[in-house]
Design a protein around this motif. Structure first.
Motif, PDB file in Angstrom:
ATOM      1  N   ARG A  79     -39.577  19.813  18.135  1.00  0.00           N
ATOM      2  CA  ARG A  79     -39.355  18.521  17.486  1.00  0.00           C
ATOM      3  C   ARG A  79     -39.405  17.381  18.514  1.00  0.00           C
ATOM      4  O   ARG A  79     -40.049  16.369  18.295  1.00  0.00           O
ATOM      5  CB  ARG A  79     -37.987  18.574  16.804  1.00  0.00           C
ATOM      6  CG  ARG A  79     -37.666  17.375  15.978  1.00  0.00           C
ATOM      7  CD  ARG A  79     -36.425  17.623  15.152  1.00  0.00           C
ATOM      8  NE  ARG A  79     -35.381  18.268  15.947  1.00  0.00           N
ATOM      9  CZ  ARG A  79     -34.299  18.828  15.420  1.00  0.00           C
ATOM     10  NH1 ARG A  79     -34.127  18.851  14.119  1.00  0.00           N
ATOM     11  NH2 ARG A  79     -33.399  19.378  16.184  1.00  0.00           N
ATOM     12  N   GLU A  80     -38.721  17.581  19.645  1.00  0.00           N
ATOM     13  CA  GLU A  80     -38.675  16.530  20.661  1.00  0.00           C
ATOM     14  C   GLU A  80     -40.037  16.218  21.258  1.00  0.00           C
ATOM     15  O   GLU A  80     -40.407  15.062  21.407  1.00  0.00           O
ATOM     16  CB  GLU A  80     -37.716  16.922  21.789  1.00  0.00           C
ATOM     17  CG  GLU A  80     -36.289  16.562  21.450  1.00  0.00           C
ATOM     18  CD  GLU A  80     -35.302  17.161  22.444  1.00  0.00           C
ATOM     19  OE1 GLU A  80     -35.694  17.392  23.599  1.00  0.00           O
ATOM     20  OE2 GLU A  80     -34.164  17.400  22.040  1.00  0.00           O
TER      21      GLU A  80
ATOM     22  N   ARG B 282     -44.268  23.130  11.046  1.00  0.00           N
ATOM     23  CA  ARG B 282     -43.113  23.340  10.182  1.00  0.00           C
ATOM     24  C   ARG B 282     -42.383  24.629  10.572  1.00  0.00           C
ATOM     25  O   ARG B 282     -41.168  24.683  10.610  1.00  0.00           O
ATOM     26  CB  ARG B 282     -43.546  23.405   8.719  1.00  0.00           C
ATOM     27  CG  ARG B 282     -42.363  23.341   7.768  1.00  0.00           C
ATOM     28  CD  ARG B 282     -42.808  23.207   6.340  1.00  0.00           C
ATOM     29  NE  ARG B 282     -43.666  24.305   5.945  1.00  0.00           N
ATOM     30  CZ  ARG B 282     -44.301  24.377   4.766  1.00  0.00           C
ATOM     31  NH1 ARG B 282     -44.187  23.407   3.902  1.00  0.00           N
ATOM     32  NH2 ARG B 282     -45.058  25.392   4.477  1.00  0.00           N
TER      33      ARG B 282
ATOM     34  N   TRP C 156     -40.673  23.919  13.982  1.00  0.00           N
ATOM     35  CA  TRP C 156     -40.071  22.581  14.091  1.00  0.00           C
ATOM     36  C   TRP C 156     -38.702  22.560  14.767  1.00  0.00           C
ATOM     37  O   TRP C 156     -38.449  21.780  15.670  1.00  0.00           O
ATOM     38  CB  TRP C 156     -39.989  21.949  12.695  1.00  0.00           C
ATOM     39  CG  TRP C 156     -39.593  20.513  12.704  1.00  0.00           C
ATOM     40  CD1 TRP C 156     -38.458  19.982  12.158  1.00  0.00           C
ATOM     41  CD2 TRP C 156     -40.312  19.403  13.254  1.00  0.00           C
ATOM     42  NE1 TRP C 156     -38.443  18.625  12.348  1.00  0.00           N
ATOM     43  CE2 TRP C 156     -39.559  18.246  13.014  1.00  0.00           C
ATOM     44  CE3 TRP C 156     -41.533  19.307  13.946  1.00  0.00           C
ATOM     45  CZ2 TRP C 156     -39.976  16.978  13.429  1.00  0.00           C
ATOM     46  CZ3 TRP C 156     -41.952  18.041  14.368  1.00  0.00           C
ATOM     47  CH2 TRP C 156     -41.178  16.905  14.102  1.00  0.00           C
ATOM     48  N   SER C 157     -37.773  23.405  14.323  1.00  0.00           N
ATOM     49  CA  SER C 157     -36.402  23.329  14.847  1.00  0.00           C
ATOM     50  C   SER C 157     -36.147  24.354  15.944  1.00  0.00           C
ATOM     51  O   SER C 157     -35.017  24.562  16.357  1.00  0.00           O
ATOM     52  CB  SER C 157     -35.409  23.514  13.703  1.00  0.00           C
ATOM     53  OG  SER C 157     -35.691  24.729  13.042  1.00  0.00           O
ATOM     54  N   LYS C 158     -37.224  24.971  16.424  1.00  0.00           N
ATOM     55  CA  LYS C 158     -37.065  26.023  17.428  1.00  0.00           C
ATOM     56  C   LYS C 158     -37.118  25.483  18.850  1.00  0.00           C
ATOM     57  O   LYS C 158     -37.708  24.436  19.107  1.00  0.00           O
ATOM     58  CB  LYS C 158     -38.173  27.073  17.270  1.00  0.00           C
ATOM     59  CG  LYS C 158     -37.980  27.941  16.064  1.00  0.00           C
ATOM     60  CD  LYS C 158     -39.068  28.999  16.001  1.00  0.00           C
ATOM     61  CE  LYS C 158     -38.977  29.776  14.696  1.00  0.00           C
ATOM     62  NZ  LYS C 158     -40.241  30.440  14.386  1.00  0.00           N
ATOM     63  N   LYS C 159     -36.511  26.261  19.732  1.00  0.00           N
ATOM     64  CA  LYS C 159     -36.691  26.020  21.164  1.00  0.00           C
ATOM     65  C   LYS C 159     -37.663  27.067  21.671  1.00  0.00           C
ATOM     66  O   LYS C 159     -37.536  28.241  21.353  1.00  0.00           O
ATOM     67  CB  LYS C 159     -35.354  26.164  21.897  1.00  0.00           C
ATOM     68  CG  LYS C 159     -34.358  25.097  21.484  1.00  0.00           C
ATOM     69  CD  LYS C 159     -33.988  24.218  22.658  1.00  0.00           C
ATOM     70  CE  LYS C 159     -33.209  23.037  22.166  1.00  0.00           C
ATOM     71  NZ  LYS C 159     -32.386  22.418  23.152  1.00  0.00           N
TER      72      LYS C 159
ATOM     73  N   SER D 278     -37.981  21.772  23.087  1.00  0.00           N
ATOM     74  CA  SER D 278     -37.755  21.634  21.658  1.00  0.00           C
ATOM     75  C   SER D 278     -39.043  21.109  21.027  1.00  0.00           C
ATOM     76  O   SER D 278     -39.562  20.071  21.433  1.00  0.00           O
ATOM     77  CB  SER D 278     -36.596  20.668  21.427  1.00  0.00           C
ATOM     78  OG  SER D 278     -36.721  20.071  20.162  1.00  0.00           O
TER      79      SER D 278
END
Ligand SMILES: [Zn+2]
Length: 69
Positions: free
Chosen positions: A50-51, A27, A30-33, A48
């Motif tokens: 998430r990816e 969490r 999650w949206s981090k690179k 990424s």
């Protein structure tokens, strides 16, 4: 703790990202690179979270489907 794996685009081998696979770690990232130093090709990959998590989940699901056939 196990680490989320990513697939190196150059060697197609899996390497750990350093991000834990527990809910809290995922969490938070999650949206981090992330910039991960790859132990296979020696380069830094920008990934990424998430990816690669979704990719990994799809890969696992495909493996499971293959086993039941
Ligand atoms: Zn690599």
């Amino acid at each position: 703790m196990s680490s989320l794996l990513f697939t190196c685009p150059t060697t197609r081998r899996q390497a750990p990202t350093g991000v834990g696979t527990d809910v809290q770690s995922l969490r938070a990232a999650w949206s981090k690179k992330l910039k991960v130093h790859c132990s296979h090709c020696g380069k830094v990959h920008e990934i990424s979270v998430r990816e690669i998590y979704i990719e990994g989940a799809l890969h696992d699901a495909a493996d499971r489907l293959r086993q039941t056939c």
